[in-house]
Design an enzyme around this catalytic site. Structure first.
Site, short mmCIF file in Angstrom:
data_model
loop_
_atom_site.label_atom_id
_atom_site.label_comp_id
_atom_site.label_asym_id
_atom_site.label_seq_id
_atom_site.Cartn_x
_atom_site.Cartn_y
_atom_site.Cartn_z
N HIS A 1 0.82 -1.21 0.00
CA HIS A 1 0.00 0.00 0.00
C HIS A 1 0.86 1.27 0.00
O HIS A 1 0.52 2.25 -0.63
CB HIS A 1 -0.93 0.00 1.22
CG HIS A 1 -2.00 -1.05 1.13
ND1 HIS A 1 -3.28 -0.77 0.75
CD2 HIS A 1 -1.94 -2.39 1.33
CE1 HIS A 1 -4.00 -1.89 0.73
NE2 HIS A 1 -3.20 -2.89 1.08
N ASP B 1 -5.94 5.88 0.55
CA ASP B 1 -6.07 4.46 0.24
C ASP B 1 -7.54 4.01 0.32
O ASP B 1 -8.31 4.53 1.14
CB ASP B 1 -5.25 3.67 1.27
CG ASP B 1 -4.99 2.24 0.84
OD1 ASP B 1 -3.85 1.95 0.47
OD2 ASP B 1 -5.93 1.41 0.88
BR1 BUP Z 1 9.94 -8.34 -0.67
C1 BUP Z 1 10.44 -6.83 -1.58
N1 BUP Z 1 12.14 -5.37 -2.32
O1 BUP Z 1 12.71 -7.14 -1.07
P1 BUP Z 1 3.52 -6.05 -3.87
C2 BUP Z 1 9.51 -6.05 -2.19
N2 BUP Z 1 9.90 -4.94 -2.85
O2 BUP Z 1 11.60 -3.60 -3.58
P2 BUP Z 1 3.19 -7.33 -1.25
C3 BUP Z 1 11.22 -4.60 -2.94
O3 BUP Z 1 7.78 -3.96 -2.49
P3 BUP Z 1 0.41 -6.83 -1.25
C4 BUP Z 1 11.82 -6.49 -1.62
O4 BUP Z 1 9.04 -4.17 -5.77
C5 BUP Z 1 6.89 -3.94 -4.65
O5 BUP Z 1 6.97 -2.63 -5.11
C6 BUP Z 1 8.27 -4.57 -4.68
O6 BUP Z 1 4.40 -4.90 -3.20
C7 BUP Z 1 8.86 -4.06 -3.41
O7 BUP Z 1 3.45 -7.22 -2.84
C8 BUP Z 1 6.55 -3.90 -3.17
O8 BUP Z 1 4.20 -6.59 -5.05
C9 BUP Z 1 5.70 -5.06 -2.74
O9 BUP Z 1 2.19 -5.44 -4.11
O10 BUP Z 1 1.94 -6.50 -1.00
O11 BUP Z 1 4.31 -6.74 -0.51
O12 BUP Z 1 2.92 -8.76 -0.96
O13 BUP Z 1 -0.12 -7.07 0.10
O14 BUP Z 1 -0.12 -5.61 -1.91
O15 BUP Z 1 0.32 -8.03 -2.15
#
Ligand code: BUP
Length: 459
Positions: free
Chosen positions: A18, A116
């Site tokens: 988020h 959000d």
């Molecule tokens: Br882990 C990790 N580095 O090591 P998502 C994640 N990220 O840059 P999530 C890193 O965090 P939701 C790491 O690039 C993305 O922008 C990644 O968000 C970054 O998954 C963010 O992909 C993670 O939406 O959240 O964290 O499971 O609950 O929304 O699925």
């Protein structure tokens, strides 16, 4: 009088999934000369959130910061969930009204609040009292957004999620297979479900829904929702993605970089399941077998707990030392935060095994990296279907939800080979990347939508 750029307050909700799009949008708004106030709930759930907020503020000294205190319920006081992120959503909703005095005295006066979805119902009265528009930022796919927006209607019929039905029908969009519905939605009193339903009811009060997606990625769903076919009470859905990235480069483990630099183009599979998915140790072992069996090179970012502060296990306790010996030239396993965006931009990366968190999907889309979708929870099965339909990836539906059963190393290995060797998919994914670039480039559809919103808000 010439108009001056708007002053926008941004209010994210809990979790990196988020926070990330809000930091990105704040950075984009700031570079377009908007005045930006960033609102954060304290204490944050994960260490990653607090370090990203601090780093962002240090890089954007012109951004104002307002921190407000939240007091989450004790996990034991909520019978339906102990998920600290859901408890924080609830606590944030309870505390948002405390922001009114500081928002009312903002200088220059606020033009809008971008908040959000998870706080839609509590921010709506604040924005109304301030006499300014509220835009919701959706951090998921348009398709899952449709499910959330329509959830109150579905919950009003006890048979909506009945196991005798194979799919869930939402007007205007293709039906959702029952196994893609997040299991908590089948329980109306589950905290996650009630929060989404309450916030969905407040959507009609918003001026618009800004969405991190782009027209070419979800054309049919966007057309359906914007023509009022899903619900006729929704404000306009405004696709502005994929959002430009803003990533902190400090305090990162980059020990894998020299190895990655030495790999040939598109030869490495990048494996990550986002910031809050903890796989069972048995599944972690099967995944290691799968990676080894595939024969492909890999970079694997491993998390073992939902909240990073609790992630204390060491690699040597998770995987056998013989695995590291056998794969020392073939792959790298990393624990801790990496810059996923940098990794996806690296020429050596040729495929992405991922849970389909929406930020990850948009990051892969920007770069046209083919994905092997392995959704774990929440919106991710719906997102996986979107990924597949857009031509960005493949999805093995029978793998089920994260904790639903063990997927064998043999199956994982085969699927990775399929991902890396499917030239048609690679071509389609590349095309997705080109379309993403067009959408956000000068005169692109997403770029135009954002420009129009900002012009509307000029003071
Ligand atoms: Br882990 C990790 N580095 O090591 P998502 C994640 N990220 O840059 P999530 C890193 O965090 P939701 C790491 O690039 C993305 O922008 C990644 O968000 C970054 O998954 C963010 O992909 C993670 O939406 O959240 O964290 O499971 O609950 O929304 O699925």
């Amino acid at each position: 009088i010439t108009a001056s750029p708007p002053h926008i307050a941004l209010l994210p909700s809990a979790g990196m999934g988020h926070l990330t799009p809000f930091l990105r949008l704040a950075s984009m708004l700031s570079s377009r000369s908007c005045t930006v106030t960033f609102l954060t709930a304290s204490p944050s759930v994960s260490a990653a959130e607090s370090s990203h907020i601090s780093f962002f503020l240090s890089q954007h000294p012109q951004v104002k910061h307002i921190e407000f205190q939240v007091l989450p319920c004790k996990p034991s006081s909520n019978p339906t969930t102990d998920d600290p992120f859901f408890l924080q959503f609830e606590a944030t909703n309870r505390s948002v009204h405390h922001l009114y005095p500081s928002l009312a005295s903002a200088s220059p006066p606020l033009s809008a609040i971008f908040s959000d979805f998870a706080v839609a119902s509590s921010i709506a009265p604040v924005a109304a009292d301030l006499g300014i528009p509220n835009y919701i930022i959706s951090t998921t796919s348009c398709k899952f957004f449709c499910l959330m927006a329509y959830l109150p209607v579905l919950l009003s019929d006890p048979l909506s999620f009945s196991s005798s039905l194979s799919e869930v029908n939402i007007p205007g969009i293709t039906p959702l297979p029952l196994p893609s519905i997040p299991p908590p939605f089948k329980n109306p009193s589950h905290l996650f479900t009630s929060l989404i339903a309450t916030n969905a009811q407040a959507l009609s009060k918003a001026k618009g829904i800004l969405m991190n997606t782009f027209d070419d990625f979800e054309p049919e769903t966007l057309a359906a929702i914007n023509s009022g076919r899903v619900l006729d009470t929704l404000p306009p859905i405004l696709p502005i993605g994929p959002l430009e990235t803003f990533e902190p480069k400090n305090e990162l483990d980059q020990s894998y970089l020299p190895w990655l630099d030495s790999q040939s183009a598109e030869s490495v599979v990048y494996v990550s399941f986002g910031s809050r998915t903890a796989m069972s140790s048995a599944q972690i072992r099967e995944l290691s077998k799968g990676l080894e069996r595939s024969g492909y090179r890999f970079l694997w970012v491993l998390k073992t707990s939902k909240v990073d502060k609790d992630d204390k296990e060491e690699l040597k306790d998770l995987l056998e030392s013989s695995f590291f010996d056998r794969t020392k030239n073939k792959g790298r396993v990393v624990k801790g935060w990496v810059s996923q965006q940098d990794i996806l931009e690296h020429p050596a990366i040729g495929g992405f095994l991922n849970h389909c968190g929406w930020n990850s999907v948009m990051e892969a889309a920007r770069k046209g990296i083919p994905m092997l979708a392995w959704p774990q929870h929440g919106d991710q099965r719906v997102n996986a279907e979107v990924v597949e339909k857009a031509g960005l990836g493949i999805w093995e539906r029978k793998w089920g939800w994260g904790l639903e059963g063990l997927v064998s190393g043999e199956e994982i290995g085969k699927k990775i080979v399929e991902l890396m060797e499917d030239e048609k998919l690679r071509g389609l994914a590349r095309k997705v990347g080109e379309n993403a670039g067009k959408a956000t480039g000068i005169g692109g559809k997403s770029e135009k939508v954002l420009t129009e919103v900002l012009e509307y808000l000029e003071q």
